[in-house]
Every structure is written in C-alpha cells, then in structure tokens.
Design a protein around this motif. Structure first.
Motif, PDB file in Angstrom:
ATOM      1  N   LYS A  70      13.287   4.200   5.341  1.00  0.00           N
ATOM      2  CA  LYS A  70      13.727   4.127   6.778  1.00  0.00           C
ATOM      3  C   LYS A  70      12.730   3.518   7.598  1.00  0.00           C
ATOM      4  O   LYS A  70      12.782   2.650   8.346  1.00  0.00           O
ATOM      5  N   ALA A  71      11.508   4.286   7.299  1.00  0.00           N
ATOM      6  CA  ALA A  71      10.335   4.258   8.502  1.00  0.00           C
ATOM      7  C   ALA A  71       9.675   2.565   8.185  1.00  0.00           C
ATOM      8  O   ALA A  71       9.566   1.835   9.155  1.00  0.00           O
ATOM      9  N   GLN A  72       9.796   2.292   7.114  1.00  0.00           N
ATOM     10  CA  GLN A  72       9.201   0.915   6.816  1.00  0.00           C
ATOM     11  C   GLN A  72      10.211  -0.115   7.213  1.00  0.00           C
ATOM     12  O   GLN A  72       9.838  -1.245   7.878  1.00  0.00           O
ATOM     13  N   ALA A  73      11.341  -0.018   6.921  1.00  0.00           N
ATOM     14  CA  ALA A  73      12.625  -0.850   7.454  1.00  0.00           C
ATOM     15  C   ALA A  73      12.595  -0.892   8.802  1.00  0.00           C
ATOM     16  O   ALA A  73      12.888  -2.166   9.357  1.00  0.00           O
ATOM     17  N   GLU A  74      12.087   0.161   9.638  1.00  0.00           N
ATOM     18  CA  GLU A  74      12.164  -0.195  11.263  1.00  0.00           C
ATOM     19  C   GLU A  74      11.000  -0.967  11.437  1.00  0.00           C
ATOM     20  O   GLU A  74      11.144  -1.985  12.342  1.00  0.00           O
ATOM     21  N   GLN A  93       4.597   6.283  -1.498  1.00  0.00           N
ATOM     22  CA  GLN A  93       5.186   6.736  -0.134  1.00  0.00           C
ATOM     23  C   GLN A  93       6.464   5.803   0.057  1.00  0.00           C
ATOM     24  O   GLN A  93       7.111   5.731   1.478  1.00  0.00           O
ATOM     25  N   LEU A  94       7.434   5.713  -0.985  1.00  0.00           N
ATOM     26  CA  LEU A  94       8.438   4.944  -0.671  1.00  0.00           C
ATOM     27  C   LEU A  94       9.699   5.849  -1.727  1.00  0.00           C
ATOM     28  O   LEU A  94      10.511   5.423  -2.291  1.00  0.00           O
ATOM     29  N   GLU A 129       0.754  -1.165  -0.144  1.00  0.00           N
ATOM     30  CA  GLU A 129      -0.029   0.009  -0.177  1.00  0.00           C
ATOM     31  C   GLU A 129       0.965   1.316   0.057  1.00  0.00           C
ATOM     32  O   GLU A 129       0.585   2.360  -0.859  1.00  0.00           O
ATOM     33  N   ALA A 130       1.942   1.252   0.686  1.00  0.00           N
ATOM     34  CA  ALA A 130       2.930   2.320   0.734  1.00  0.00           C
ATOM     35  C   ALA A 130       3.625   2.568  -0.575  1.00  0.00           C
ATOM     36  O   ALA A 130       3.633   3.833  -1.169  1.00  0.00           O
TER      37      ALA A 130
END
Length: 768
Positions: free
Chosen positions: A468-472, A460-461, A454-455
């Motif tokens: 980084k937010a997704q990786a976290e 939103q990537l 969805e991102a």
C-alpha cells in the motif's frame, strides 16, 4: 375450460409441480431462464453474454425477477415463483458466497502487454538510462530570448528574456521589444510540451520569415534542450521553414506520435532579416481536438528529456469484455512488436554513447556494453537475470566477433521480443518481483522503477502495508495521473472519434471552438475533483459548478466572475449536477437538432448506475422529421418505444433520459421545447427494484451516489480499466470490500485506487 382456470393452472404444468406445492426454483429456472443465462448462469452467446453474477440482496433480486424476467414475458415468473428462482440462483452461482466454492478454479486471464503497456514500458525502459526526468513544470508558457541580429548573425546580442504564454506573434513592421531594430531580429523559445493524451499530434507553422520547430529531440550534450547553435544543428527539426521567400506566408505542417501525460523537450527558433513584416504562428491539433494556437497550459519553461516513443501501428487490443486487455495474440500483433523492436534498436544504437556513457575508444567498450544490455534485460523482464537468460540475451549477441553496435541492436530486439517482456505473467514466480511487476502495470501501464525494484530486492513487498505504501507513492506520479485521466476520458465518452456538430440553424454559435472549450471544461472539472485533497466521488456527480471560460459562460448563461481563462463558475444547484449535466456530455448524447433521451438513458444506465443492457433485437432509427412536429421529444420517444419488446429495456432507459430533458441538444438549460413545457419527471424502477420518482438531475445524482449498485458498477469499471482482469479472480467479495472501504473513506477516489491496486497486486485471496 374457463379462461381464469387456465391462467391459474398453466404455470404449474410448466414446472411439473402439483397444485398447492411450493414453487421449485430449479425447475422454473431451467424452463424460463437457462436458455438465455446457461445452466449455471455462465451466459449464452447472443442472448445474455455476461455471467449471471452479482451482489444484489435476495430481496432486491426477487423484486427484479418479479418485474422484469423473462424479458419478453415477465408475467411467467412472478410472485412466489420469482422468489423461488432468486433463492435458487443466489445459492447456486449468483452471490459472491456461492462463487467462493469455485474460487480455486478462477485465475487471472493470461495476457500479453496491451498496446499502451508496450509503448509505456519501452518509453520507461529507455528512459531509465537517461536519469530521472525533470519534474513537469507549471504550464504557463515557454522561456523566450529576444536577440538583436547583426547581418546574418542571428543572435548577436540578447536584449530581452521573458516567458511567452503562446506561440502566435504578428509584429508587422514593428520591433518585438524595446532595444531591438524592426528590420532584423531573432527569438528562441525553449521548454517543454505537456502532452494531454496518447495519439497523433499535428503541428502547423506559419511565417513569411524563417523558423524551425523542434520537438522530442536531443542534443550532442545529452537529452534535453539545446544550448547553442552548433548543437542545435545536429538535431533534425520537426518542421523546417528556415528559408524565407519574401512577403508570402508559408504554412508547413508535420505530425508526431506522443504518449499522454509526459513532457517533451520543445524548441523553436525564429528570425526576421530584411523582410517587410514579421509574423510567426505555431498551431497544433491534439488527439480528438480542434486546431488552435499552441499555448499554456500545454507549454512549460521547465526542461524535459527525450522520450522513446513507439509509433508503430498495432492491431486493436481485445475489448470483447468491455475493456481493453491483451488476451488476443495474432500474427499482426507479433509483426507489429517486431517492427517496433527494430525501430527501438535503431534508436538505442543512435543514442548509444549517451545511454551507456561509454566512449568509442574505451578499451573495455564491449564489456561495458554487455553490462548495459544485462541491465536493460533485467529491467525489461522485471527481475534479475538467470544464468541461462544472461547467456541468451547478453553473451550470444556479442559472439562470433560481432561489432558492438550490431550486437547491441540484436540484443535489444531479443529483449523486446522475449516472452519475459511481452507476457508479464509468464512463469510461476510468486515473489516480491511479481508483486512489483503487477503494481507497475496496474498503476503506470509500465515497468517497475528503481525504488520499486529495490523494495522487491530487499523483500519489502510482503505485507499489505508495504504494498500500500508503494501504491500511494506511485499514484502521485504523473504516469498514474495520465492513466486515471484516460479512464475518465473513456468513462465520459471523451474518447469518441468524430466531430460534434449541431444544426447551425437550431444552435447558432455552436462551432468547433465551442466544442473544444467544452471538452477542455469537462477535462478540467474531472482533474480538479479527482486530484484535489478530498478527491470526492460525490462532487464528481453532484457539483453545482462548471469549469468555464468567458465564451462558455456567455453561451450557457452562467454568471461570469471576471478574469481570464477557465475557472469554476457557480451554477443554480437546481439546474446543474456534476458530470450528469455537463454541456459537453449532454451535447455528445444528443442528435444534431434535438435531444436524445435514449442515448442519455443508455449512458446513465451503463456508465453511471452500473446496469447492463443487451443490444436491441432490431435497431430503430430516431427520425425526427417523421413525427408530428407539435410533439415534444419525450412524446416522440415514448411513441417510438411503446412496443412491449422495446419496453423491456426502455422502461429503464426512458425515465433516466427524460430526467435530463431540461437540457437541449447543446446542454443549455430550458423550461420549454418549442411552445410546449418540458416534463422532466418520471417514475424509475431502480436496479435494486425500488420505485423512485425522478424530478430532474438532482434526484438522479442523489440516487447515483446512494445506490450500492451504482457505486459498485463504477468500481467494477475502474477495476477493469486499471487491472484488466475480472474482479472475482481476486476473491468473491472483491467489489463489496472495495465499496466498503470507498464509503468509509468519504468516497475518496485516489484512496480507492490505492486499495484496488494493493488488493490486485498481492497474491489472490481465496476468502469468501
């Protein structure tokens, strides 16, 4: 000609320089270095396979060449000649800055899915249609229900409900609980099994009564644990020992392939009916482990859903670069993926109503099954389907009036054999979906989940902050934990096949149970450090405690604080230092009857300090019985490797191994060997070219933490395992940038993973 004059002039003749002229680094390199390292440092097969790339400073590189190169005759390139060669290779190809001009030519190696990536992707692809899996429960046992039987009715009256930590019970002629008669009763255990590693698991059920063991099955109501006997009968047990044969204890075994880091639904039914005695025992043998009773922490009362596990035998992945990658494509691999696709298609067809939630009598069944396949294909290809893809993978299998089940099977095989699934880097798309795909492969070895998809769909990537937010988020997922744990298994040689056996005469009590405890001790230690709040690399190397149980504490002379199970036990900080002195590792890196400074030194050089060692030109076995028995192991190794050709590498290996000589072949601390005092002190020339006095493991640990080369070597090994590409592909200063952020974060391992995955997921940088 006087001898001293010959020595002074000879090097100048070789380089074609006049006496008194400045050394010509190019000419010296061509004469003494290129035959092994290649004209442009690219390496020469069989001599120096690795490219001559690195991140040493000019001063460090000069010192290294001066002392060690060429390996057979280091005196040929010394002093000013060594400096000239260092300056030449530094500017030509060695340094990140020199390679930055070549960066446009560097591309990620084209790769297929590795075997692990194929298995994990299939599991998550099929699992995406059963809803999000329940969160793994705490590993403190199974839910147990105890019943009073009446005649052949196995569950007439529930008397007791509790949690049982293990599956080993010997009731004898007694009742299992108050309110239950001893002559006939039944017990039902349910919950989930937490698989610690990927591989084949063996299970062994022993009972004179009746028992059935179910694992990773499904019920008619849906995936998960069963609710009643009628649904339970529809599931095939992994082990069926339901029919009693009297007093004889029957032992029935089976095995199952499982993916590590996942929870699997588990159920076991047991009953006793008029037999003299009651007893049931379920044991297991996890990959690279010993037989033991199945118990906590691998059992949880939490529910789990069935996982589609591909157990097809694949040919090994290419590991020629020192890490597994999917760059080798063979007929055997294609045949394996075809067989796997066939098996998965059968599973999907067998679970079709559950996965699609479409009933057989639905008037729009074919249309809804097509949408199911379209959704599956988009998830497998990691992006929305193009029109021509929908025609090929969705419409064509249903053409010509094919029955829905057969059409679904064909469609699943087409999807899993599609290049879009098997080769994630295929195509030229450089969009958010490609970033999502790379993140999922790097962190999970799998497919993007719904949140990540969805991102990508929302665009939103695009920025490092978004990625980084997704990786976290993804690093907190159990699948990430499983992958990181797998890296440490390999880094610490916990993945080595074969038994760890020591001489029973020299080391009484060091048996299979001890080895199993030691292995679990090291696993728990690494998990405690990596997944703690500080996640501190320094603790991994310098910790002054071990994770031990009472048996290990007694054997290794540790102060046991009391209690049960594994727990941190404080050690003398002068004796123990993190993984470097963990008894399992020390025992693995030793012979059956004595220590092995060579094995320990090689491990430390390659795995901990970031060094590279070439295979020895001639393998010489260490035969302890051929030496004077009054010599120490250190003296024997020094004698064995004193040859000049050996010392090229052993001047690095031996001092490191000698620094751990205070630990015997099973990892116990000692001050004497036989009747001789142990000497653990050595002078070690670091990879930076400095002379370091090692007086034991603490000096070694301090150097491993402080050494830039050691830290960057660790980062490079982690990068290879996670990303499965050469770090220089992502920019010439990739490792140095990661090292800078690593040290700035107080050596936080999980933050390093996040930075690494963020960097590699974004379009590659061409910054110098």
């Amino acid at each position: 000609m006087p001898r001293f004059l010959f020595i002074l002039i000879f090097p100048l003749w070789g380089t074609g320089m006049a006496v008194g002229a400045a050394p010509d680094g190019v000419a010296i390199y061509k004469e003494h270095c290129a035959s092994c390292h290649g004209a442009k440092g690219e390496g020469v097969t069989g001599k120096a396979d690795d490219p001559l790339y690195g991140e040493r400073s000019l001063e460090s590189l000069t010192r290294y060449i001066d002392r060690r190169m060429p390996e057979d005759k280091p005196e040929l390139v010394a002093g000013d000649d060594a400096k000239a060669v260092a300056e030449y290779i530094m500017g030509a190809f060695y340094s990140p800055q020199a390679r930055s001009g070549q960066q446009e030519d560097l591309k990620p190696a084209f790769a297929r899915l590795t075997n692990r990536q194929f298995q994990e992707s299939v599991a998550d692809l099929i699992g995406s249609f059963t809803g999000p899996p329940p969160a793994p429960g705490e590993g403190h046992g199974l839910k147990a229900q105890y019943f009073q039987s009446k005649g052949m009715n196995k569950k007439d009256k529930k008397v007791l409900e509790r949690e049982d930590r293990s599956l080993a019970f010997d009731f004898g002629e007694a009742s299992p609980a108050e309110g239950i008669s001893p002559d006939q009763f039944s017990i039902a255990w349910e919950g989930s099994l937490l698989a610690p590693a990927t591989g084949w698991y063996e299970f062994r059920l022993s009972t004179p009564n009746g028992a059935r063991f179910y694992l990773n099955g499904q019920s008619e109501e849906g995936d998960g644990n069963h609710r009643d006997d009628s649904s339970r009968k529809r599931q095939e047990p992994l082990i069926d020992s339901w029919v009693s044969s009297g007093a004889e204890v029957r032992v029935v075994s089976a095995r199952l392939f499982l993916l590590g880091g996942r929870s699997y639904p588990l159920k076991m039914d047991y009953f006793k009916y008029q037999e003299a005695k009651g007893m049931v025992r379920l044991e297991w043998k996890a990959p690279r482990s010993e037989w033991e009773v199945l118990a906590a922490p691998w059992l949880s009362p939490a529910p789990a859903v069935r996982t589609a596990v591909v157990s097809t035998a694949f040919p090994p992945d290419d590991a020629s670069e020192g890490y597994e990658r999917g760059t080798e494509i063979s007929k055997a691999w294609h045949e394996a993926t075809t067989q796997a696709a066939l098996v998965v298609s059968q599973e999907v067809a067998g679970r079709l109503n559950r996965l699609t939630k479409v009933k057989n009598d639905d008037p729009e069944r074919s249309l809804r099954l097509k949408e199911f396949i379209a959704t599956m294909a988009a998830r497998a290809f990691r992006r929305p389907l193009a029109d021509h893809e929908r025609q090929l993978y969705v419409e064509r299998p249903f053409a010509d009036g094919a029955d829905p089940e057969s059409a679904v099977k064909r469609a699943v095989i087409l999807v899993l054999k599609s290049p879009r699934f098997l080769y994630p880097g295929l195509g030229v798309e450089k969009d958010d979906y490609a970033i999502a795909s790379r993140l999922a492969l790097q962190i999970w070895d799998s497919l993007p989940d719904q949140t990540l998809t969805e991102a990508a769909q929302a665009g939103q990537l695009n920025t490092p902050e978004q990625v980084k937010a997704q990786a976290e988020r993804m690093t907190a997922d159990p699948r990430a934990r499983a992958k990181v744990n797998e890296f440490f298994l390999r880094w610490l040689k916990l993945d080595v096949e074969g038994d760890l056996i020591k001489s029973p005469e020299a080391f009484p009590g060091f048996d299979a149970a001890m080895v199993s405890d030691l292995r679990r001790s090291l696993e728990l230690f690494v998990e405690r450090v990596v997944w703690s709040g500080s996640s501190d690399y320094r603790e991994l190397i310098q910790a002054d405690y071990l994770i031990a149980n009472e048996r290990l504490a007694a054997y290794y002379g540790l102060p046991w604080p009391g209690g049960e199970g594994f727990q941190p036990v404080k050690c003398d900080p002068a004796q123990r230092s993190g993984i470097l002195t963990h008894p399992y590792l020390l025992a693995r890196l030793a012979h059956h009857d004595t220590t092995s400074p060579i094995h320990r030194g090689v491990f430390l050089t390659r795995h901990v300090l970031g060094g590279i060692l070439k295979p020895p030109p001639v393998a010489i076995a260490f035969e302890n019985q051929t030496f004077n028995p009054h010599l120490t192991t250190r003296e024997k190794v020094a004698e064995l490797t004193r040859n000049a050709s050996c010392m090229t590498c052993h001047e690095t290996i031996n001092p490191l191994g000698f620094s751990l000589e205070n630990f015997d072949a099973v990892g116990r601390y000692r001050t004497t060997e036989g009747d001789q005092p142990v000497n653990a002190e050595s002078d070690y020339v670091t990879l930076e070219g400095d002379l370091l006095r090692l007086r034991g493991p603490r000096d070694l640990a301090g150097h491993a933490v402080d050494s830039e080369t050691a830290r960057r070597g660790f980062i490079r090994q982690l990068f290879h395992f996670v990303v499965k590409q050469n770090p220089s592909v992502y920019g010439p200063a990739t490792i140095s940038k990661l090292d800078a952020s690593f040290t700035a974060s107080s050596y936080h391992l999980r933050r390093l993973l996040v930075e690494m995955n963020t960097l590699a997921a974004l379009p590659r940088s061409t910054e110098p």
